[in-house]
Design an enzyme around this catalytic site. Structure first.
Site, PDB file in Angstrom:
ATOM      1  N   PRO A   6       0.817  -1.215   0.000  1.00  0.00           N
ATOM      2  CA  PRO A   6       0.000   0.000   0.000  1.00  0.00           C
ATOM      3  C   PRO A   6       0.855   1.271   0.000  1.00  0.00           C
ATOM      4  CG  PRO A   6      -0.911  -1.605   1.521  1.00  0.00           C
ATOM      5  CD  PRO A   6       0.416  -2.157   1.071  1.00  0.00           C
ATOM      6  N   TYR A   7       1.976   1.254   0.724  1.00  0.00           N
ATOM      7  CA  TYR A   7       2.878   2.405   0.705  1.00  0.00           C
ATOM      8  C   TYR A   7       3.326   2.712  -0.713  1.00  0.00           C
ATOM      9  CZ  TYR A   7       7.330   4.889   0.988  1.00  0.00           C
ATOM     10  OH  TYR A   7       8.362   5.768   0.780  1.00  0.00           O
ATOM     11  N   GLY A   8       3.785   1.689  -1.445  1.00  0.00           N
ATOM     12  CA  GLY A   8       4.232   1.892  -2.810  1.00  0.00           C
ATOM     13  C   GLY A   8       3.135   2.427  -3.708  1.00  0.00           C
ATOM     14  N   THR A  66       0.697   4.413  -2.766  1.00  0.00           N
ATOM     15  CA  THR A  66       0.499   5.839  -2.496  1.00  0.00           C
ATOM     16  C   THR A  66       1.633   6.678  -3.062  1.00  0.00           C
ATOM     17  OG1 THR A  66       1.560   5.781  -0.288  1.00  0.00           O
ATOM     18  CG2 THR A  66      -0.820   5.364  -0.410  1.00  0.00           C
ATOM     19  N   LYS A  67       2.840   6.149  -3.061  1.00  0.00           N
ATOM     20  CA  LYS A  67       3.960   6.912  -3.634  1.00  0.00           C
ATOM     21  C   LYS A  67       3.822   7.029  -5.144  1.00  0.00           C
ATOM     22  CE  LYS A  67       6.861   8.482  -1.602  1.00  0.00           C
ATOM     23  NZ  LYS A  67       6.901   9.803  -0.920  1.00  0.00           N
TER      24      LYS A  67
END
Length: 330
Positions: free
Chosen positions: A153-155, A157-158
């Site tokens: 999920p972090y990737g 959003t980035k």
């Protein structure tokens, strides 16, 4: 614009963070006036106080405590020719589950609000801190024109923040240009305590075991913070309209190799505990730096061994040892 650009007044979001604080110092050395924005205040946050300790009181620097998601941004951005957008919620592993709302707000919505503000005020250049996490796994050097398939999920959003920024730059009659920097595993003094090299070095100092996720053969392209900052500064004046550019250390090495180098540098073995594979962790990251050389004139200057030595000297000067009565937790 282009190579004739000069940075006179910059805004740095995430100024109290790891890379942000180093960037602020670099810009001030070059005579740039800087307004830093961060949710943390040196008055009540020890990390912010330490990271910004060298610039608080500098006549060219002003820090405002605020939230890019909820606060009015125009008073901060007004008058800036360049915005360095480094503020974000970091971390692959914590991005799963109920925390995703914060990642979405801080990494995507905040970026969109900042872009809107920059366009309305005629800011010329935004430099965005993106991440190698936008790629996902790889079998060879990653190129900017290759597939982006984030596995956390972090990737996600980035990548969303990056695509937003590039879209704003490519909109008809847009006043802003964008360089999105895909950082590959940045390390060095002030690194977040949850990151691998810092955890290894703390393990030597405090006896705290390192949880080794996976078998240790996973490889990472580690980038020393001074090189990451040099690329970030170069991105402010590079000839570009809407570009994503890799920023790596120039060598992809295994976690086991890093453990070996840490042992050689410190003269002690890192205590290790085996841990399970973590969702979102990829097997290999390796940056193709061809575009970075062309667009930014970037060539990493600090080898991994040199960078670990710098990190070790900094950390050993400020961290209690295993014999100290003070316990350092992560």
């Amino acid at each position: 614009m282009g190579t004739a650009r000069h940075v006179k007044h910059a805004v740095v979001t995430g100024a109290a963070g790891f890379i942000g604080s180093h960037l602020v110092e670099s810009l001030l050395r070059q005579g740039v006036t800087v307004l830093g924005v961060d949710r943390r205040s040196p008055g009540d946050n020890a990390i912010a106080a330490e990271n910004l300790g060298g610039v608080l009181g500098h006549p060219g620097f002003r820090l405002v405590q605020g939230d890019l998601v909820t606060d009015e941004l125009k008073p901060w951005v007004d008058g800036a020719d360049t915005v360095f957008h480094l503020a974000a919620v970091p971390g692959v592993r914590p991005s799963w589950g109920d925390t995703f709302g914060e990642y979405l707000a801080c990494n995507v919505l905040a970026t969109q609000r900042l872009l809107n503000t920059c366009v309305s005020l005629g800011v010329e250049r935004l430099v965005l801190a993106s991440s190698s996490s936008v790629y996902g796994d790889c079998t060879g050097p990653l190129r900017e024109d290759g597939v982006t398939a984030p596995q956390s999920p972090y990737g996600v959003t980035k990548l969303a923040a990056e695509r937003l920024a590039l879209a704003y730059a490519l909109a008809p009659d847009s006043p802003i240009s964008v360089v999105a920097l895909r950082y590959f595993t940045v390390y060095g003094p002030r690194q977040r305590p949850d990151m691998a090299i810092g955890r290894m070095l703390r393990g030597v100092l405090t006896g705290t075991p390192l949880h080794l996720y996976g078998d240790g053969h996973q490889r990472r392209d580690f980038t020393f913070v001074a090189d990451a900052v040099a690329a970030t500064v170069a991105a402010a004046t590079a000839e570009a309209t809407a570009e994503a550019v890799n920023v790596g250390g120039g060598d992809s090495v295994s976690v086991l190799d890093v453990l070996r180098r840490v042992g050689e540098i410190t003269g002690a073995e890192v205590p290790v505990l085996d841990g399970a594979y973590q969702p979102g962790d990829v097997q290999v990251t390796e940056a193709d730096l061809t575009k970075a050389r062309t667009v930014l004139g970037y060539r990493p200057s600090v080898t991994l061994t040199e960078g670990i030595e710098h990190h070790w000297k900094w950390l050993s000067a400020r961290t209690p040892t295993a014999d100290s009565p003070v316990t350092v937790t992560e």
